[in-house]
Design a protein around this motif. Structure first.
Motif, PDB file in Angstrom:
ATOM      1  N   LEU A 105       0.813  -1.221   0.000  1.00  0.00           N
ATOM      2  CA  LEU A 105       0.000   0.000   0.000  1.00  0.00           C
ATOM      3  C   LEU A 105       0.844   1.268   0.000  1.00  0.00           C
ATOM      4  O   LEU A 105       0.317   2.354   0.146  1.00  0.00           O
ATOM      5  CB  LEU A 105      -0.912   0.027   1.229  1.00  0.00           C
ATOM      6  CG  LEU A 105      -1.907  -1.108   1.351  1.00  0.00           C
ATOM      7  CD1 LEU A 105      -2.620  -1.043   2.700  1.00  0.00           C
ATOM      8  CD2 LEU A 105      -2.909  -1.060   0.212  1.00  0.00           C
ATOM      9  N   ARG A 106       2.123   1.141  -0.147  1.00  0.00           N
ATOM     10  CA  ARG A 106       3.024   2.304  -0.037  1.00  0.00           C
ATOM     11  C   ARG A 106       2.711   3.379  -1.069  1.00  0.00           C
ATOM     12  O   ARG A 106       2.662   4.551  -0.768  1.00  0.00           O
ATOM     13  CB  ARG A 106       4.473   1.834  -0.180  1.00  0.00           C
ATOM     14  CG  ARG A 106       5.489   2.930  -0.056  1.00  0.00           C
ATOM     15  CD  ARG A 106       5.727   3.289   1.377  1.00  0.00           C
ATOM     16  NE  ARG A 106       6.890   4.152   1.436  1.00  0.00           N
ATOM     17  CZ  ARG A 106       6.967   5.199   2.193  1.00  0.00           C
ATOM     18  NH1 ARG A 106       5.964   5.518   2.966  1.00  0.00           N
ATOM     19  NH2 ARG A 106       8.025   5.931   2.214  1.00  0.00           N
ATOM     20  N   SER A 107       2.496   2.983  -2.284  1.00  0.00           N
ATOM     21  CA  SER A 107       2.273   3.994  -3.318  1.00  0.00           C
ATOM     22  C   SER A 107       0.877   3.843  -3.897  1.00  0.00           C
ATOM     23  O   SER A 107       0.548   2.821  -4.484  1.00  0.00           O
ATOM     24  CB  SER A 107       3.314   3.858  -4.430  1.00  0.00           C
ATOM     25  OG  SER A 107       3.257   2.569  -4.988  1.00  0.00           O
ATOM     26  N   GLY A 108       0.064   4.840  -3.641  1.00  0.00           N
ATOM     27  CA  GLY A 108      -1.232   4.868  -4.293  1.00  0.00           C
ATOM     28  C   GLY A 108      -2.376   4.317  -3.477  1.00  0.00           C
ATOM     29  O   GLY A 108      -2.377   4.347  -2.258  1.00  0.00           O
ATOM     30  N   GLY A 109      -3.362   3.784  -4.185  1.00  0.00           N
ATOM     31  CA  GLY A 109      -4.647   3.421  -3.620  1.00  0.00           C
ATOM     32  C   GLY A 109      -4.642   2.265  -2.662  1.00  0.00           C
ATOM     33  O   GLY A 109      -3.656   1.569  -2.472  1.00  0.00           O
ATOM     34  N   GLY A 110      -5.790   2.093  -2.058  1.00  0.00           N
ATOM     35  CA  GLY A 110      -6.005   0.986  -1.152  1.00  0.00           C
ATOM     36  C   GLY A 110      -5.793   1.316   0.305  1.00  0.00           C
ATOM     37  O   GLY A 110      -6.269   0.588   1.175  1.00  0.00           O
ATOM     38  N   ILE A 111      -5.088   2.381   0.603  1.00  0.00           N
ATOM     39  CA  ILE A 111      -4.788   2.710   2.004  1.00  0.00           C
ATOM     40  C   ILE A 111      -6.077   3.030   2.760  1.00  0.00           C
ATOM     41  O   ILE A 111      -6.303   2.537   3.859  1.00  0.00           O
ATOM     42  CB  ILE A 111      -3.781   3.869   2.100  1.00  0.00           C
ATOM     43  CG1 ILE A 111      -2.425   3.419   1.556  1.00  0.00           C
ATOM     44  CG2 ILE A 111      -3.665   4.377   3.526  1.00  0.00           C
ATOM     45  CD1 ILE A 111      -1.408   4.516   1.431  1.00  0.00           C
ATOM     46  N   LYS A 112      -6.912   3.850   2.156  1.00  0.00           N
ATOM     47  CA  LYS A 112      -8.147   4.257   2.828  1.00  0.00           C
ATOM     48  C   LYS A 112      -9.044   3.062   3.106  1.00  0.00           C
ATOM     49  O   LYS A 112      -9.656   2.959   4.158  1.00  0.00           O
ATOM     50  CB  LYS A 112      -8.896   5.289   1.980  1.00  0.00           C
ATOM     51  CG  LYS A 112     -10.159   5.792   2.632  1.00  0.00           C
ATOM     52  CD  LYS A 112     -10.897   6.748   1.752  1.00  0.00           C
ATOM     53  CE  LYS A 112     -11.622   5.959   0.715  1.00  0.00           C
ATOM     54  NZ  LYS A 112     -12.873   6.474   0.263  1.00  0.00           N
ATOM     55  N   GLU A 113      -9.123   2.120   2.173  1.00  0.00           N
ATOM     56  CA  GLU A 113     -10.036   0.984   2.288  1.00  0.00           C
ATOM     57  C   GLU A 113      -9.491  -0.166   3.132  1.00  0.00           C
ATOM     58  O   GLU A 113     -10.228  -1.064   3.505  1.00  0.00           O
ATOM     59  CB  GLU A 113     -10.384   0.449   0.900  1.00  0.00           C
ATOM     60  CG  GLU A 113     -11.153   1.424   0.033  1.00  0.00           C
ATOM     61  CD  GLU A 113     -10.246   2.442  -0.676  1.00  0.00           C
ATOM     62  OE1 GLU A 113      -9.002   2.302  -0.614  1.00  0.00           O
ATOM     63  OE2 GLU A 113     -10.787   3.385  -1.263  1.00  0.00           O
ATOM     64  N   SER A 114      -8.208  -0.172   3.420  1.00  0.00           N
ATOM     65  CA  SER A 114      -7.580  -1.301   4.100  1.00  0.00           C
ATOM     66  C   SER A 114      -7.933  -1.343   5.587  1.00  0.00           C
ATOM     67  O   SER A 114      -7.539  -0.460   6.355  1.00  0.00           O
ATOM     68  CB  SER A 114      -6.059  -1.229   3.940  1.00  0.00           C
ATOM     69  OG  SER A 114      -5.436  -2.216   4.737  1.00  0.00           O
ATOM     70  N   THR A 115      -8.644  -2.391   5.994  1.00  0.00           N
ATOM     71  CA  THR A 115      -8.947  -2.537   7.420  1.00  0.00           C
ATOM     72  C   THR A 115      -7.690  -2.903   8.201  1.00  0.00           C
ATOM     73  O   THR A 115      -7.556  -2.517   9.361  1.00  0.00           O
ATOM     74  CB  THR A 115     -10.041  -3.600   7.654  1.00  0.00           C
ATOM     75  OG1 THR A 115      -9.637  -4.827   7.052  1.00  0.00           O
ATOM     76  CG2 THR A 115     -11.373  -3.155   7.072  1.00  0.00           C
ATOM     77  N   VAL A 116      -6.763  -3.625   7.576  1.00  0.00           N
ATOM     78  CA  VAL A 116      -5.499  -3.948   8.248  1.00  0.00           C
ATOM     79  C   VAL A 116      -4.726  -2.657   8.530  1.00  0.00           C
ATOM     80  O   VAL A 116      -4.238  -2.450   9.647  1.00  0.00           O
ATOM     81  CB  VAL A 116      -4.649  -4.934   7.419  1.00  0.00           C
ATOM     82  CG1 VAL A 116      -3.257  -5.099   8.024  1.00  0.00           C
ATOM     83  CG2 VAL A 116      -5.339  -6.289   7.334  1.00  0.00           C
ATOM     84  N   ALA A 117      -4.622  -1.778   7.539  1.00  0.00           N
ATOM     85  CA  ALA A 117      -3.925  -0.506   7.749  1.00  0.00           C
ATOM     86  C   ALA A 117      -4.625   0.317   8.825  1.00  0.00           C
ATOM     87  O   ALA A 117      -3.964   0.977   9.636  1.00  0.00           O
ATOM     88  CB  ALA A 117      -3.832   0.276   6.439  1.00  0.00           C
TER      89      ALA A 117
END
Length: 163
Positions: A105-117
């Motif tokens: 998830l370092r670059s770009g999308g998916g950070i907002k949606e990640s429950t793990v993050a």
């Protein structure tokens, strides 16, 4: 900064978590009697008459436990705008960016949606005890003792209070 109030949007499943329990956490998590500028104003946004009633009742009940007047606004939920990407999971980004790399998830999308993050961001911010983190760690899918150690040292101490 513009004409906005910084907020979080809580999406919850009523089968497992009630709006009232979220309100309890809200009142315990800050001092709602401190007047703030619009950007940091204490606010509850409700969705429907039932949530309005519960918000007002919880405010009135909490008012009985504090000396100063509560200044929290209770307003209808309208359009919610996500914060810019660089604000998402801010503590995790700043303190343990390696965890985001391991999650891809370092670059770009998916950070907002990640429950793990989201969970890791909470632990890194001190909102979760060490023992809970240790139990959850295998489910995160990160194979790195170094990252685990970096997060673990930022967790809250283990305590029965978190159970």
């Amino acid at each position: 900064m513009g004409d906005h109030t910084e907020t979080i949007q809580v999406v919850f499943d009523k089968r497992f978590c009630s709006f009232s329990s979220i309100l309890d956490i809200f009142w315990k998590g800050h001092d709602p009697t401190i007047p703030m500028n619009r950007q940091y104003l204490s606010s509850i946004f409700y969705d429907g008459e039932e949530q309005l009633r519960l918000a007002e009742e919880s405010r009135d009940a909490h008012q009985q436990t504090v000396k100063r007047n509560i200044v929290t606004r209770i307003k209808p939920l309208e359009t919610f705008f996500d914060a810019e990407d660089y604000h998402q999971k801010y503590q995790l980004r700043q303190m343990v960016p390696e965890a985001l790399e391991k999650l891809g998830l370092r670059s770009g999308g998916g950070i907002k949606e990640s429950t793990v993050a989201a969970k890791l961001n909470g632990y890194v911010s001190g909102f979760g005890p060490e023992d809970a983190f240790e139990r959850e760690w295998p489910s995160f899918g990160i194979d790195s003792d170094e990252v685990k150690g970096m997060i673990l040292m930022r967790c809250a101490p283990s305590s029965d209070e978190w159970s």
